[in-house]
Scaffold this motif. Structure first.
Motif, PDB file in Angstrom:
ATOM      1  N   ALA A   1      -5.855  -9.941   1.018  1.00  0.00           N
ATOM      2  CA  ALA A   1      -5.197  -9.093   0.015  1.00  0.00           C
ATOM      3  C   ALA A   1      -4.183  -9.905  -0.788  1.00  0.00           C
ATOM      4  O   ALA A   1      -4.130  -9.818  -2.015  1.00  0.00           O
ATOM      5  N   GLN A   2      -3.392 -10.727  -0.096  1.00  0.00           N
ATOM      6  CA  GLN A   2      -2.396 -11.534  -0.813  1.00  0.00           C
ATOM      7  C   GLN A   2      -3.068 -12.498  -1.782  1.00  0.00           C
ATOM      8  O   GLN A   2      -2.598 -12.706  -2.895  1.00  0.00           O
TER       9      GLN A   2
ATOM     10  N   THR B   1      -8.440  -1.467   3.239  1.00  0.00           N
ATOM     11  CA  THR B   1      -8.440  -2.522   2.227  1.00  0.00           C
ATOM     12  C   THR B   1      -7.731  -2.037   0.960  1.00  0.00           C
ATOM     13  O   THR B   1      -6.920  -2.749   0.366  1.00  0.00           O
ATOM     14  N   MET B   2      -8.023  -0.811   0.583  1.00  0.00           N
ATOM     15  CA  MET B   2      -7.361  -0.248  -0.599  1.00  0.00           C
ATOM     16  C   MET B   2      -5.852  -0.132  -0.372  1.00  0.00           C
ATOM     17  O   MET B   2      -5.050  -0.452  -1.260  1.00  0.00           O
ATOM     18  N   ASP B   3      -5.488   0.310   0.825  1.00  0.00           N
ATOM     19  CA  ASP B   3      -4.061   0.433   1.152  1.00  0.00           C
ATOM     20  C   ASP B   3      -3.333  -0.899   1.057  1.00  0.00           C
ATOM     21  O   ASP B   3      -2.237  -0.999   0.508  1.00  0.00           O
ATOM     22  N   ILE B   4      -3.959  -1.920   1.589  1.00  0.00           N
ATOM     23  CA  ILE B   4      -3.244  -3.210   1.655  1.00  0.00           C
ATOM     24  C   ILE B   4      -3.162  -3.867   0.274  1.00  0.00           C
ATOM     25  O   ILE B   4      -2.191  -4.557  -0.045  1.00  0.00           O
ATOM     26  N   ILE B   5      -4.159  -3.588  -0.557  1.00  0.00           N
ATOM     27  CA  ILE B   5      -4.096  -4.080  -1.940  1.00  0.00           C
ATOM     28  C   ILE B   5      -2.878  -3.453  -2.624  1.00  0.00           C
ATOM     29  O   ILE B   5      -2.107  -4.119  -3.313  1.00  0.00           O
ATOM     30  N   LYS B   6      -2.699  -2.167  -2.386  1.00  0.00           N
ATOM     31  CA  LYS B   6      -1.545  -1.468  -2.983  1.00  0.00           C
ATOM     32  C   LYS B   6      -0.233  -1.992  -2.405  1.00  0.00           C
ATOM     33  O   LYS B   6       0.754  -2.132  -3.108  1.00  0.00           O
ATOM     34  N   LEU B   7      -0.268  -2.275  -1.110  1.00  0.00           N
ATOM     35  CA  LEU B   7       0.938  -2.810  -0.463  1.00  0.00           C
ATOM     36  C   LEU B   7       1.406  -4.090  -1.140  1.00  0.00           C
ATOM     37  O   LEU B   7       2.600  -4.322  -1.313  1.00  0.00           O
ATOM     38  N   TYR B   8       0.431  -4.904  -1.569  1.00  0.00           N
ATOM     39  CA  TYR B   8       0.805  -6.164  -2.224  1.00  0.00           C
ATOM     40  C   TYR B   8       0.920  -6.014  -3.744  1.00  0.00           C
ATOM     41  O   TYR B   8       0.888  -6.989  -4.483  1.00  0.00           O
ATOM     42  N   GLY B   9       0.995  -4.775  -4.214  1.00  0.00           N
ATOM     43  CA  GLY B   9       1.388  -4.541  -5.605  1.00  0.00           C
ATOM     44  C   GLY B   9       0.269  -4.405  -6.622  1.00  0.00           C
ATOM     45  O   GLY B   9       0.542  -4.315  -7.812  1.00  0.00           O
ATOM     46  N   ALA B  10      -0.984  -4.392  -6.181  1.00  0.00           N
ATOM     47  CA  ALA B  10      -2.075  -4.205  -7.141  1.00  0.00           C
ATOM     48  C   ALA B  10      -2.817  -2.912  -6.816  1.00  0.00           C
ATOM     49  O   ALA B  10      -2.469  -2.225  -5.855  1.00  0.00           O
ATOM     50  N   PHE B  11      -3.828  -2.594  -7.620  1.00  0.00           N
ATOM     51  CA  PHE B  11      -4.565  -1.339  -7.409  1.00  0.00           C
ATOM     52  C   PHE B  11      -6.071  -1.587  -7.331  1.00  0.00           C
ATOM     53  O   PHE B  11      -6.607  -2.393  -8.084  1.00  0.00           O
TER      54      PHE B  11
ATOM     55  N   ILE C   1      -5.133 -12.715  -9.470  1.00  0.00           N
ATOM     56  CA  ILE C   1      -5.242 -11.973 -10.748  1.00  0.00           C
ATOM     57  C   ILE C   1      -3.922 -11.885 -11.498  1.00  0.00           C
ATOM     58  O   ILE C   1      -3.875 -11.390 -12.620  1.00  0.00           O
ATOM     59  N   SER C   2      -2.821 -12.306 -10.845  1.00  0.00           N
ATOM     60  CA  SER C   2      -1.552 -12.112 -11.562  1.00  0.00           C
ATOM     61  C   SER C   2      -1.084 -13.377 -12.270  1.00  0.00           C
ATOM     62  O   SER C   2      -1.674 -14.408 -12.178  1.00  0.00           O
TER      63      SER C   2
END
Ligand code: ADP
Ligand code: MG
Length: 396
Positions: A388-389, A282-292, A395-396
């Motif tokens: 994740a998307q 889950t953390m990885d995919i959040i990063k994949l879509y540009g957030a942390f 939030i953006s």
């Protein structure tokens, strides 16, 4: 669990290792009295925080003066003045991150006449399942830098637990540090004592940086950093007393009360996941879509609604969290338990940020139904990618 330098030195002293005399102080008024009990004429005032790099660190506030977190005082008055400047102020080192750490304790220590500085550490080497020694003639500085630019200057070896520590290990350390004669003997004795302390106290890591030789030919541990294996702490009530909660993340302390595997991170998407593997993904995919991610959180397999509520509260009170992603694969964990826990937590602490929920597995339909009938503003997601998307977009 980590402890302060002065606490680590007290343990080493108990095992007979050579450390300088010193006293911890909590108030600047106590500094002069502490210094008076030391031989002098040089005193060292050392900030006690759970982070290294103090010597080269910098204080945030001007009142703390221009020097770092380890200061050499040439008189008792100067030691007290340094104590006054440092206590209560925030020290930033390469290990604290930008926010730094407030200095609430000091260690007033006898000043040593340093001849040479060395590096010595012990740790559990998971690859060999043994206690390993890491030694280098390049002490006092950043060992990562030494490992990077001059790896040949680092010597490592491990100890076979079947034989335990043998005299040749001590000789190996002395050779690596290029010590001869009496200093080599002292190194052998020191290695024995450190090994005994490491095993007896179930340490995970013990770092002496620097280990020094003094101008009058003595080996001494000038700094000490110790961490203990958390799973063995139940055997050491005496160590639990050394825990300094003010050094630990409040959210992590709260999580440990509920036996939640929680680690606070720097990002802004709060994650509530079951299973460490899924939490990592889950953390990885959040990063994949540009957030942390704002945290790692594994609520575990058999979590109750109460535990889920506690977990959700820990996430929501974090001011950095701008959105929450709940990602649950219900196996032993049931999706309806998660839904109830989330609703209970929102009732208690409110929900001010977008919430994306992805449920799959046991009782998934019931879980979704509970959430959709709750009136909560939940953004449902179909799978991990979708979830994740959606949270990154929200939030953006
Ligand atoms: P840190 O690793 O957090 O910077 P250290 O305890 O290693 O803190 O101290 C940094 C440096 O300060 C040491 O490398 C040493 O040169 C000096 N120093 C520390 N303690 C003493 C002492 N008791 N006497 C003399 N110098 C000291
Ligand atoms: Mg050090």
């Amino acid at each position: 669990m980590n402890i302060h330098e002065y606490q680590a030195k007290a343990i080493l002293r108990d095992f007979g290792a050579p450390v300088a005399a010193g006293f911890p102080v909590l108030k600047a008024e106590e500094a002069a009295a502490a210094a008076k009990q030391l031989p002098g004429p040089v005193y060292v005032v050392k900030a006690q925080i759970h982070a290294g790099g103090r010597g080269k660190g910098k204080f945030k506030e001007e009142a703390a003066g221009p020097q770092g977190g380890v200061r050499i005082a040439k008189s008792i008055e100067e030691a007290e003045a340094f104590a006054r400047q440092m206590l209560g102020h925030t020290l930033v080192t390469i290990q604290t991150g930008e926010t730094g750490k407030q200095v609430n304790r000091l260690y007033i220590e006898d000043g040593a006449a340093i001849d040479k500085e060395f590096y010595l550490s012990m740790l559990i080497d998971r690859a060999t399942s043994r206690i390993a020694f890491v030694v280098s003639t390049e002490g006092g500085m950043d060992i990562e830098e030494v490992a990077h630019s001059t790896p040949e200057k680092i010597v490592t070896f491990s100890v076979d637990p079947a034989t335990g520590l043998m005299p040749h290990h001590g000789r190996h350390v002395a050779d690596a540090l290029k010590l001869a004669g009496d200093l080599a003997k002292q190194a052998g004795a020191l290695v024995e004592k450190l090994y005994a302390a490491f095993v007896a106290k179930d340490m995970e890591m013990l770092e002496i940086n620097p280990l020094i030789t003094t101008k009058d030919g003595k080996l001494r541990c000038l700094d000490a950093k110790v961490s203990f294996e958390n799973n063995a702490l139940y055997r050491h009530p005496e160590l639990m007393e050394l825990r300094d909660l003010s050094e630990e993340d409040e959210k992590e302390i709260e999580a440990s009360k509920y036996d939640l595997a929680y680690i606070s991170l720097d990002g802004n998407i709060g994650c509530m996941v079951n299973g460490a593997g899924l939490a990592m993904a889950t953390m990885d995919i959040i990063k994949l879509y540009g957030a942390f991610p704002a945290n790692f959180l594994d609520v575990g397999g058999g979590a109750t609604a109460e535990k889920v509520t506690a977990a959700f509260k820990i996430i929501t009170v974090d001011p950095n969290v701008k959105g929450i992603l709940v990602n649950i694969f219900g196996g032993i964990m049931r999706c309806d338990t998660i839904a109830e826990g989330v609703i209970q937590a929102v009732k208690e602490v409110g929900l001010k940020v977008p919430l994306v929920v992805r449920l799959e597995g046991t009782n998934v339909d019931l879980g979704k139904k509970i959430l959709s009938e709750s009136g909560l503003n939940v953004i449902p997601a179909d799978d991990l990618d979708d979830a994740a998307q959606k949270i990154v977009k929200a939030i953006s």
